[in-house]
Design a protein around this motif. Structure first.
Motif, short mmCIF file in Angstrom:
data_model
loop_
_atom_site.label_atom_id
_atom_site.label_comp_id
_atom_site.label_asym_id
_atom_site.label_seq_id
_atom_site.Cartn_x
_atom_site.Cartn_y
_atom_site.Cartn_z
N PRO A 285 0.83 -1.22 0.00
CA PRO A 285 0.00 0.00 0.00
C PRO A 285 0.86 1.26 0.00
O PRO A 285 1.89 1.32 0.68
N LYS A 288 -0.80 3.39 4.50
CA LYS A 288 -1.47 2.41 5.35
C LYS A 288 -1.61 2.98 6.75
O LYS A 288 -0.63 3.46 7.33
N VAL A 485 -2.59 -0.84 -4.41
CA VAL A 485 -3.36 -0.28 -3.30
C VAL A 485 -2.87 1.13 -3.01
O VAL A 485 -1.70 1.33 -2.65
N GLN A 488 -4.86 2.05 2.59
CA GLN A 488 -5.48 1.01 3.41
C GLN A 488 -5.62 1.53 4.83
O GLN A 488 -4.65 2.01 5.43
N GLU A 522 -11.94 -2.56 7.87
CA GLU A 522 -10.79 -2.54 6.98
C GLU A 522 -11.23 -1.90 5.67
O GLU A 522 -12.13 -2.40 4.99
N THR A 524 -9.93 -0.50 1.94
CA THR A 524 -8.85 -0.57 0.96
C THR A 524 -9.28 0.15 -0.31
O THR A 524 -10.33 -0.13 -0.86
N ARG A 526 -8.08 0.84 -4.10
CA ARG A 526 -7.16 0.48 -5.18
C ARG A 526 -7.25 1.54 -6.29
O ARG A 526 -7.89 2.56 -6.12
N THR A 530 -12.72 -0.12 -4.63
CA THR A 530 -12.63 0.04 -3.18
C THR A 530 -13.23 -1.20 -2.52
O THR A 530 -14.14 -1.83 -3.05
#
Length: 850
Positions: A285, A288, A485, A488, A522, A524, A526, A530
């Motif tokens: 990532p 993060k 990513v 995150q 969590e 994330t 990208r 998502t």
């Protein structure tokens, strides 16, 4: 130079809120890289931007320290230290109304809001080419990374307090927010504070939140008089004593129990770890973040709710009365009834006259003339042509007269005209400035100054300072794979709760207590998609509305072991830093987590899944719950929130304002959904729900003799996605003659399909709760208590993707019930009637008791 930019920003912000502020001292400090401001006093009108009847009684900042190593930004940190931010506010009173002062403060708020909007306007990328926009975004990202690399922030001792003896004179209260510490420091890969050189591949930041709390003390001992008509000095408040009192009332993380406070938000502490990768590799990532919190607990008692309603009344009265306050007679109605009668008539007639005036041709002509004149003056000002004294007065008068919305619109029209006038005019290319790179556009030659112009060498130095490469950044933006990513964010909350409490100064009865454990998220992001995962470990609801309740835990996860309150909360310690380790450490610990029970609730939402099988995907799982129904719980919770009749008007106004906001959101959502349908966005829906077990006994204070149980069984929903090969087959036949089968196939592709299954649904009515629950088991020897035996129902649901098509059915549903076995006797019928009579909440009985 950056020094002038920072100086302008701080001058602007501090000038708005600080009374004893010396811009010259700040400018000297910034250029030397060392700013130390002590014992700052906040302005009395510092809270005017909230448009509420509030005055600052006392505002104090002990120290503000800013250290900027201009000569070595890459080698030394920028330090920001703020200590002791204290603010005491109180409501205004009618007696202190000053029409000229109120108009001055309102105009200052309007112009500040306008200037802030203009500042944001100047930062946008309007007029840039696509390549320039990407370059600007990459530059901003590099600058942000450098700032995060360098900045070390520490804020200590924040206490904002509102005291009120006006809303309900018999019950003075105080509400406030306290914060012990907020800090952000650079660390190494093991999250130990240290200074990291800018050449490191990864930036690590550790943020610490220490004891953030919100309180609302009822029948409180006030520091001041509880009114904002006078400042602290006029109220005879000793400043040093007040500051000491403010420090004492701040909750400390090592001793969070403060008897003086009734918390709405219990003290919460946490840590956040931030990693920023600077290698440019796509196997990790780019950014993060991990957030850890111990407890998030909310408590609301009946006296707080009472005071909140009185406060809403006060604010509603102020907002409604403010419009007509300037015409209100100075004498009381008994002293001058004629003046008050004229005031009432003028208040009504003025609204009518104003409404009629706004639809007159004279008013339209006046607004036209104001708009044209303001645009002319504003354009002249933007071209930096000198305004005459009369023109300056005229511009100021128009800004006083016009609304914020009008001024924003007129300024946008003026900018458009300036842009058109500059088209085709060849001008000398202005020199770039340091500030132009920060704000997203170069200024005109007249606006630049010799000390801020940036030549090619200085630009190279700036790029080198923030490690920015134009060609490399553009290449990375184009070549980034879809699996990469960008960001995150992981968040973990050990426990939380919501409590409704009665009699906070006496028995402290908790009529409702909702507790949940192990909440985590969590997120994330990208390149083009998502993903969000939510999970909740457990949940319990406790019923304290009925004395002697045998079923105090009215809602719990089925077959879940009991969790004592003493074991729910563990303070965050240094060992929690291990949770900030990288993904390798997390993977190594997976084997240890295999024995942990599955969470009570999980949900995964993905927008634009990587495999492209659908436009979005939702996967939801829910464990079974047991709910013991108590009608008195419904009555007591309803009674808790039911406002007295005297507050109905204020509550109605508040709900109307909230309703208009919700309606606006609903219209936006509807527009978004209609657009999604027109664009045929497919969703892969996977729901696996263990439906709740609802238990209704005929009594909760003694052993039941009749018990009704509804077991909803298991609910599952699955999307029946269309195979993309079928769509390709239809598309390939566009130039061919369609057969009847082709038309049927095409019509079937016009529907989104879902499979809904209800399994093992049953209804029982028996004697005791335990005896009735025994017959829920499919292998039970006796089925005497069943009213409806286990049934399975299958549904096929189809929704048309072209909602406005007249030839296609908009919604189709087909159900299949293999067998229905119902057993009903006169005894079961009588028992059912008794249970239903008990289950209906008795609101009228409570009203008679009152």
């Amino acid at each position: 130079m950056l020094e002038s930019l920072v100086a302008n920003l701080l001058n602007r912000v501090l000038g708005m809120y600080v009374r004893n502020f010396d811009p010259k001292q700040l400018n000297v400090g910034i250029w030397s890289g060392d700013v130390t401001l002590r014992n700052l006093e906040l302005r009395r009108e510092a809270l005017d931007q909230f448009h509420l009847p509030l005055n600052v009684v006392e505002g104090h900042i002990t120290s503000l320290v800013l250290k900027i190593p201009w000569s070595n930004l890459r080698g030394q940190p920028v330090r920001i230290n703020i200590e002791d931010v204290f603010l005491l506010a109180a409501p205004k009173e009618d007696e202190e109304y000053n029409a000229a002062e109120e108009e001055k403060r309102a105009h200052a708020v309007k112009m500040e809001k306008l200037d802030s909007a203009e500042l944001l306007k100047e930062r946008n990328t309007e007029g840039m080419s696509q390549e320039e926009e990407k370059k600007q975004q990459s530059f901003t990202a590099a600058l942000t990374t450098t700032i995060i690399d360098n900045v070390q922030i520490q804020v200590k001792n924040v206490h904002i307090r509102y005291e009120d003896a006006v809303s309900d004179p018999g019950h003075p209260f105080a509400a406030g927010l306290t914060l012990q510490e907020l800090s952000a420091v650079s660390t190494d890969e093991n999250w130990r504070p240290t200074w990291i050189q800018s050449t490191s591949a990864t930036t690590h930041k550790l943020a610490t939140l220490g004891a953030l709390a919100v309180y609302w003390d009822t029948d409180a001992n006030l520091i001041g008089e509880g009114t904002g008509s006078k400042d602290a000095k006029a109220q005879g408040i000793d400043r040093d004593a007040v500051l000491d009192k403010f420090r004492e009332m701040i909750v400390k993380s090592d001793s969070p129990t403060v008897k003086e406070h009734q918390f709405i938000l219990k003290p919460v502490s946490g840590r956040a770890g931030l990693e920023m990768d600077k290698t440019g590799k796509h196997d990790r990532p780019k950014m993060k973040a991990r957030l850890l919190f111990n407890e998030l607990g909310f408590v609301l008692d009946d006296e707080q709710y009472r005071d909140a309603l009185m406060l809403v009344d006060l604010f509603h009265y102020f907002i409604r009365h403010q419009e007509y306050r300037k015409w209100q007679p100075e004498k009381r109605p008994k002293e001058d009834p004629k003046a008050w009668l004229q005031f009432a008539g003028k208040a009504v007639l003025d609204g009518i006259h104003d409404k009629n005036k706004r639809w007159s041709w004279a008013y339209f002509a006046e607004r036209r003339d104001d708009r044209k004149r303001y645009i002319t003056l504003f354009k002249k000002k933007k071209r930096e042509e000198k305004l005459t004294p009369d023109e300056e007065k005229e511009l100021d008068a128009l800004e006083h007269k016009s609304t914020y919305e009008d001024l924003r619109f007129w300024r946008s029209l003026a900018r458009n005209e300036l842009r058109k006038e500059n088209i085709g005019v060849k001008k000398e290319q202005p020199k770039s400035t340091w500030s132009s790179y920060i704000w997203g556009g170069a200024k005109k030659p007249e606006e630049t100054h010799d000390d801020s112009q940036m030549n090619e060498q200085q630009r190279k130095e700036l790029y080198q300072a923030i490690d920015f490469d134009e060609k490399k950044s553009l290449t990375e933006a184009v070549d980034m794979p879809k699996e990469a990513v960008k960001m995150q964010v992981d968040m973990s909350l050990k426990s939380g709760g919501v409590t409704l409490r009665r009699d906070p100064h006496g028995k402290k009865t908790d009529i409702l207590r909702l507790l949940f454990d192990d909440f985590s998220t969590e997120f994330t992001q990208r390149t083009d998609s998502t993903l969000m995962n939510l999970s909740l470990g457990g949940m319990r609801l406790y019923d304290g509305s009925t004395e002697g309740n045998m079923y105090e835990e009215m809602l719990r996860v089925k077959d879940a072991p009991p969790v004592p309150d003493s074991e729910r909360i563990t303070e965050l310690g240094d060992d929690e830093k291990e949770k900030f380790k990288d993904a390798k450490a997390d993977a190594a610990g997976d084997e240890e987590d295999e024995d942990e029970p599955d969470p009570f609730f999980t949900m995964a939402f993905e927008q634009n899944p990587l495999d492209g099988h659908a436009d979005s995907a939702v996967n939801l799982k829910l464990k079974a719950m047991e709910i013991v129904y108590n009608p008195n719980f419904v009555v007591q919770v309803t009674k808790f929130f039911k406002p007295p009749a005297q507050h109905n008007e204020s509550i109605g106004a508040l709900m109307e304002a909230a309703g208009s906001t919700v309606e606006g959101l609903r219209q936006q959502t509807r527009a978004g959904l209609e657009y999604a349908l027109q664009e045929h966005k497919t969703i892969d829906l996977q729901l696996d729900l263990q439906a709740p077990l609802i238990i209704v006994p005929d009594s909760v204070t003694k052993k039941s003799t009749i018990c009704l149980i509804l077991d909803a069984g298991h609910v599952s929903v699955r999307s029946d996605l269309i195979d993309k090969r079928h769509i390709e087959e239809i598309q390939n036949k566009q130039k061919q003659q369609y057969t009847e089968a082709d038309y049927h196939q095409l019509e079937s592709l016009m529907y989104d399909k879902f499979q809904l299954k209800l399994e093992s649904t049953q209804v029982l009515i028996g004697t005791t709760v335990d005896e009735t629950k025994k017959q829920l088991d499919e292998k039970a020897a006796s089925k005497d208590f069943h009213v409806v035996e286990r049934i399975n129902v299958d549904f096929t649901i189809q929704s048309c993707i072209i909602p406005n098509s007249p030839d296609l059915t908009k919604f189709k549903i087909v159900g299949h019930l293999p067998v229905l076995h119902a057993i009903l006797s006169d005894a079961k019928y009588k028992s059912l009637m008794k249970v239903l009579d008990f289950a209906i909440p008795k609101f009228n009985d409570e009203e008679k008791k009152e």
